[in-house]
Scaffold this motif. Structure first.
Motif, PDB file in Angstrom:
ATOM      1  N   GLY A 123      51.425  35.375  58.695  1.00  0.00           N
ATOM      2  CA  GLY A 123      51.973  34.836  59.625  1.00  0.00           C
ATOM      3  C   GLY A 123      51.852  33.329  59.762  1.00  0.00           C
ATOM      4  N   SER A 124      51.729  33.029  61.037  1.00  0.00           N
ATOM      5  CA  SER A 124      51.922  31.626  61.363  1.00  0.00           C
ATOM      6  C   SER A 124      50.248  30.817  61.056  1.00  0.00           C
ATOM      7  N   ASP A 125      49.398  31.667  61.142  1.00  0.00           N
ATOM      8  CA  ASP A 125      47.752  30.991  61.236  1.00  0.00           C
ATOM      9  C   ASP A 125      47.572  30.799  59.847  1.00  0.00           C
ATOM     10  N   PRO A 126      47.436  29.489  59.282  1.00  0.00           N
ATOM     11  CA  PRO A 126      46.920  29.317  57.867  1.00  0.00           C
ATOM     12  C   PRO A 126      45.569  29.884  57.578  1.00  0.00           C
ATOM     13  N   PHE A 127      44.832  30.286  58.669  1.00  0.00           N
ATOM     14  CA  PHE A 127      43.595  30.539  58.196  1.00  0.00           C
ATOM     15  C   PHE A 127      43.478  32.285  58.044  1.00  0.00           C
ATOM     16  N   LYS A 128      44.461  32.667  58.246  1.00  0.00           N
ATOM     17  CA  LYS A 128      44.311  34.146  58.216  1.00  0.00           C
ATOM     18  C   LYS A 128      45.215  34.640  56.888  1.00  0.00           C
ATOM     19  N   MET A 129      44.454  34.893  55.717  1.00  0.00           N
ATOM     20  CA  MET A 129      45.277  35.013  54.641  1.00  0.00           C
ATOM     21  C   MET A 129      45.203  36.216  54.111  1.00  0.00           C
ATOM     22  N   TYR A 130      46.112  36.763  53.099  1.00  0.00           N
ATOM     23  CA  TYR A 130      45.989  38.215  52.423  1.00  0.00           C
ATOM     24  C   TYR A 130      44.718  38.329  51.580  1.00  0.00           C
ATOM     25  N   ASP A 131      44.379  39.452  51.427  1.00  0.00           N
ATOM     26  CA  ASP A 131      43.279  39.666  50.688  1.00  0.00           C
ATOM     27  C   ASP A 131      43.246  39.565  49.119  1.00  0.00           C
ATOM     28  N   SER A 132      44.465  39.709  48.694  1.00  0.00           N
ATOM     29  CA  SER A 132      44.951  39.612  47.289  1.00  0.00           C
ATOM     30  C   SER A 132      46.323  39.504  47.028  1.00  0.00           C
ATOM     31  N   VAL A 133      46.846  39.301  45.975  1.00  0.00           N
ATOM     32  CA  VAL A 133      48.103  39.216  45.839  1.00  0.00           C
ATOM     33  C   VAL A 133      48.544  40.355  44.344  1.00  0.00           C
ATOM     34  N   HIS A 134      49.696  40.696  44.382  1.00  0.00           N
ATOM     35  CA  HIS A 134      50.121  41.875  43.152  1.00  0.00           C
ATOM     36  C   HIS A 134      51.316  41.451  42.675  1.00  0.00           C
ATOM     37  N   GLY A 135      51.308  42.047  41.295  1.00  0.00           N
ATOM     38  CA  GLY A 135      52.533  41.885  40.471  1.00  0.00           C
ATOM     39  C   GLY A 135      53.009  43.392  40.263  1.00  0.00           C
ATOM     40  N   GLY A 136      53.846  43.951  40.829  1.00  0.00           N
ATOM     41  CA  GLY A 136      54.137  45.277  40.530  1.00  0.00           C
ATOM     42  C   GLY A 136      53.148  46.182  40.926  1.00  0.00           C
ATOM     43  N   VAL A 137      53.208  47.301  40.395  1.00  0.00           N
ATOM     44  CA  VAL A 137      52.235  48.425  41.025  1.00  0.00           C
ATOM     45  C   VAL A 137      51.039  48.233  40.007  1.00  0.00           C
ATOM     46  N   ASN A 138      50.972  47.604  38.955  1.00  0.00           N
ATOM     47  CA  ASN A 138      49.685  47.755  38.168  1.00  0.00           C
ATOM     48  C   ASN A 138      48.788  46.527  37.998  1.00  0.00           C
ATOM     49  N   VAL A 139      49.280  45.417  38.545  1.00  0.00           N
ATOM     50  CA  VAL A 139      48.566  44.023  38.545  1.00  0.00           C
ATOM     51  C   VAL A 139      48.182  43.856  40.084  1.00  0.00           C
ATOM     52  N   SER A 140      46.564  43.116  40.079  1.00  0.00           N
ATOM     53  CA  SER A 140      46.332  42.599  41.251  1.00  0.00           C
ATOM     54  C   SER A 140      45.761  41.281  40.798  1.00  0.00           C
ATOM     55  N   VAL A 141      45.567  40.439  41.801  1.00  0.00           N
ATOM     56  CA  VAL A 141      45.006  39.110  41.718  1.00  0.00           C
ATOM     57  C   VAL A 141      44.156  38.832  42.710  1.00  0.00           C
ATOM     58  N   ILE A 142      42.956  38.452  42.501  1.00  0.00           N
ATOM     59  CA  ILE A 142      41.765  38.283  43.696  1.00  0.00           C
ATOM     60  C   ILE A 142      41.539  36.726  43.381  1.00  0.00           C
ATOM     61  N   PHE A 143      40.979  35.882  44.390  1.00  0.00           N
ATOM     62  CA  PHE A 143      40.769  34.397  44.323  1.00  0.00           C
ATOM     63  C   PHE A 143      39.116  34.409  44.654  1.00  0.00           C
ATOM     64  N   SER A 144      38.506  35.314  44.730  1.00  0.00           N
ATOM     65  CA  SER A 144      37.045  35.074  44.825  1.00  0.00           C
ATOM     66  C   SER A 144      36.178  36.268  43.993  1.00  0.00           C
ATOM     67  N   GLY A 145      35.403  35.676  43.008  1.00  0.00           N
ATOM     68  CA  GLY A 145      35.096  36.930  42.237  1.00  0.00           C
ATOM     69  C   GLY A 145      34.103  37.740  42.889  1.00  0.00           C
TER      70      GLY A 145
END
Length: 763
Positions: free
Chosen positions: A727-749
């Motif tokens: 949404g419009s609030d830059p401090f509320k982010m998604y938890d991760s991103v994905h590429g297709g059904v089998n790949v996920s990317v996180i940004f905190s180890g």
């Protein structure tokens, strides 16, 4: 499906060793950089490298300036606190220690004498940092000591210390100058404590261009060191204070002062904190000093203490094991049960013992036929392992004299093993035989007399020093590297790497994202490498590479230097992350990799899963790390108990222990194409993992299975360094991103918890 016994046997991997012969140019390369090569093999593959048949030169990182003086130790003793004090004749521009002391002036202008020599050898960074310090803080006072970067010198730090300067044009106040010199030495030792340095090289400060009387200078320095460490108020004790000078008068005076001030209260040999005294002089054999003394093995202050135990690993049996267990605490027993076997040795921490490590051997737990040979080889293996790990001292009990050997037999076999080791030992090593009863002491003393007589008539030829049966261990006909590791696959990985490196045609490519952590110090080191080698650094699609090109030998030497720099950076990275992890979890950061039996159903299921993708599952290990688990749970609460998935990451072999220790980081396993962002990638299936991380002709593939907090996920895209906003609030982010059904990317180890590590091989 359970695996057949035959297949279980084929899959089982055992710790072992591999001999890699050296020929032609590779001998010269190893001669120049054996210490660096051993360090890199230990860090990258967990393998101990024992190099034989090669006459070593100084460490590669000390090759910037060839030493004009061969280092000679003239004296050594230990203070009651356990700190070693030694006197050396050596060149401080090429000596080896954590830090070197520079005899500086108040303005840190390094002209003349030692200051100029260190500055010229260390490169322009030395004077530039000194100028910056004075510009920000003003000139120093006499007695001050500050710590700055050591530039290209073979030290971690340089301590600039300002000693008193006397003038002969006026009558100097010697008494005042003496007090100022004491203050200078105390300031130096304060910096050693502050920076937790293990070894520091100190010259005869103020005695040269500053005209302080040399005899009084030596006496003042030695007495101040003694008094400083006798106060027992320090939170950190260094391993060794090295009094180093390149001129004979200074060396002689330092040796004289040490003998007068230190040996009046102490025996001249090792650890005054240990119980017992040496009743006869130590025996010098090449670089090895063999010391016989009465005492308790559990009270020794050596780098390594040797224990003997049975194959059941029960330390509650046997006098030596029980004594060490009582002193070290119950953690020692747990460590022995958990540890991997390295050759015929289990290595553990010393815990409450006064040693760095304990080597547990099984040399008496064999048939009568092989007892003598096994004792000889066990002692020899302990010595070689200690040398390979750069330990300086090792203590042995009288092995097997309680029930397996006659006292005279044990004394002869163990002494001959030390003498055999001394023939090829390249670095100083103290070997201590610790005896509890008079009869055994006399047997060992008699054997030392015999060895002394042999030494006086020859330089310890092979005769009489071989293993005590027909299967004799001879010096290799050709130079070789013996690799010892936790498993066959780690040894093969190391052998493959060595072969590729030493057989390079003049081009080496190093792929490691920790190259991105190179700072000013590392680039200064790179600039000081051989000018015949060109170095190109690239960063494409999330992958950092360093390409080195030049003559084959120069390129290999430069490549090893870069690998050693990467090892040091990774060690510091791990240290910092472990510290942060400990603060967040309020627990000691430790981990355990526990092997899953091949006959278990869970192994069988995973075996079939990997087999479908053409992979042979060699080993499966579970990962236990309480600190990571605590932080993972905290992260899960922070993300409102978001959903998680069990996913895979394909990882280089050298990062398997790292991810078990401090968790996931973007540096370890960048994907072939970071199409969904610059984060940490995971794949939902083995097939997907094989696509995300392209195979690069490896023999073994390593996968980490993790519980990953994916939560609310958005489609990824190239260049993302954080998840997109919701949404419009830059401090509320998604938890991760994905590429297709089998790949996920996180940004905190901390959103991923390692659960299992799989070692696979292509079918």
């Amino acid at each position: 499906m359970l695996l057949s016994r035959g297949l279980q046997s084929c899959l089982a991997t055992m710790a072992g060793h591999f001999d890699y012969p050296l020929y032609g140019p590779s001998v010269n390369i190893v001669k120049k950089c054996g210490a660096v090569l051993s360090e890199v093999l230990q860090h990258k593959f967990g393998c101990v490298a024992i190099i034989e048949g090669v006459d070593f030169q100084r460490d590669l990182r000390a090759q910037q300036k060839r030493p004009t003086i061969v280092p000679q130790q003239r004296f050594a003793t230990w203070l009651r606190s356990g700190v070693k004090v030694s006197v050396w004749k050596a060149d401080l521009t090429s000596f080896q220690a954590d830090a070197v002391v520079n005899a500086a002036n108040v303005s840190l202008k390094h002209y003349g004498g030692l200051a100029q020599a260190l500055s010229e050898t260390g490169g322009p960074l030395i004077q530039r940092e000194s100028n910056d310090y004075i510009g920000q803080n003003g000139i120093l006072n006499t007695g001050d000591a500050i710590v700055l970067d050591a530039g290209l010198l073979p030290y971690k730090k340089i301590i600039h210390a300002v000693g008193p300067e006397l003038s002969f044009q006026t009558s100097p106040d010697i008494s005042l100058a003496e007090q100022l010199l004491k203050r200078t030495i105390r300031s130096i030792l304060d910096r050693v404590q502050e920076y937790r340095l293990k070894t520091v090289a100190i010259p005869a400060i103020s005695s040269g261009l500053f005209h302080f009387p040399l005899p009084l200078c030596a006496t003042t320095i030695v007495s101040t060191v003694k008094n400083y460490y006798e106060s027992l108020s320090q939170t950190h004790l260094p391993e060794e204070i090295l009094l180093v000078n390149n001129d004979e008068p200074s060396v002689w005076e330092m040796e004289r002062a040490c003998k007068q001030i230190l040996t009046s209260q102490l025996p001249y040999t090792y650890s005054q904190a240990a119980v017992g005294k040496t009743s006869r002089p130590p025996l010098k054999m090449g670089n090895v000093l063999l010391i016989l003394k009465k005492g308790k093995i559990e009270d020794q202050w050596t780098d390594v203490i040797v224990n003997t135990t049975g194959t059941d690993r029960n330390l509650h049996l046997g006098k030596v094991s029980m004594a060490l267990l009582e002193k070290a605490g119950d953690r020692l027993q747990k460590a022995v049960y958990d540890a991997h076997l390295q050759g015929k040795i289990i290595i553990t921490n010393g815990y409450s013992l006064h040693c760095k490590e304990v080597y547990h051997t099984f040399c008496t737990d064999v048939s009568e036929k092989h007892l003598h040979k096994n004792l000889f080889q066990s002692v020899l293996e302990c010595l070689k392992m200690a040398a390979a790990q750069k330990h300086k001292s090792i203590a042995f009990p009288a092995i097997g004299t309680g029930f397996k050997f006659q006292k005279e037999e044990a004394a002869q076999i163990m002494s001959n093993a030390v003498a055999h080791f001394a023939q090829n030992c390249q670095t100083p090593m103290e070997v201590h035989f610790i005896i509890t009863d008079n009869d055994t002491f006399k047997a060992f003393e008699k054997q030392m007399v015999t060895l002394q007589q042999k030494a006086s008539h020859s330089s310890f030829t092979q005769a009489g020093l071989e293993p005590p049966d027909e299967s004799r261990e001879r010096k290799p006909a050709t130079p070789q590297i013996t690799l010892t590791g936790y498993s066959d696959e780690t040894i093969k990985e190391a052998e493959r790497w060595i072969s590729g490196l030493l057989n390079s045609s003049g081009t080496i490519t190093i792929r490691n994202n920790f190259i991105l952590h190179f700072g000013q110090r590392e680039f200064l080191e790179l600039s000081g490498l051989n000018k015949n080698v060109s170095i190109e650094e690239t960063f494409r699609k999330g992958h950092a590479e360093m390409n080195l090109m030049g003559t084959p030998e120069d390129t290999v030497l430069a490549g090893l230097h870069v690998e050693a720099m990467l090892c040091n950076i990774q060690k510091e990275f791990i240290k910092e992350e472990a510290s942060s992890l400990g603060l967040m979890s309020t627990k000691n950061v430790s981990f355990r990799r526990k092997r899953v039996d091949h006959s278990s159903p869970v192994f069988s299921d995973r075996y079939c899963e990997f087999k479908k993708e053409g992979l042979w599952l060699v080993k499966m290990e579970t990962v236990e790390n309480p600190s990571l688990e605590t932080v993972f749970k905290l992260k899960k609460k922070q993300l409102n108990d978001c959903t998680s998935k069990h996913m895979l990451q394909r990882i280089p072999a050298q990062f398997c222990d790292v991810v078990s220790h401090i968790g996931f980081h973007v540096e370890y396993a960048p994907p072939a194409d970071p199409a969904y962002g610059e984060g940490i990638y995971f794949a939902g299936t083995v097939a997907a993992a094989m696509k995300v991380w392209e195979k690069q002709n490896e023999e073994y593939l390593y996968f980490v299975e993790a519980e990953v907090l994916t939560g609310n996920s958005a489609p990824g895209k190239p260049g993302l360094i954080l998840p997109p906003s919701r949404g419009s609030d830059p401090f509320k982010m998604y938890d991760s991103v994905h590429g297709g059904v089998n790949v996920s990317v996180i940004f905190s180890g901390y959103q991923a918890m390692p659960k299992c590590i799989f070692t696979c091989k292509m079918q």
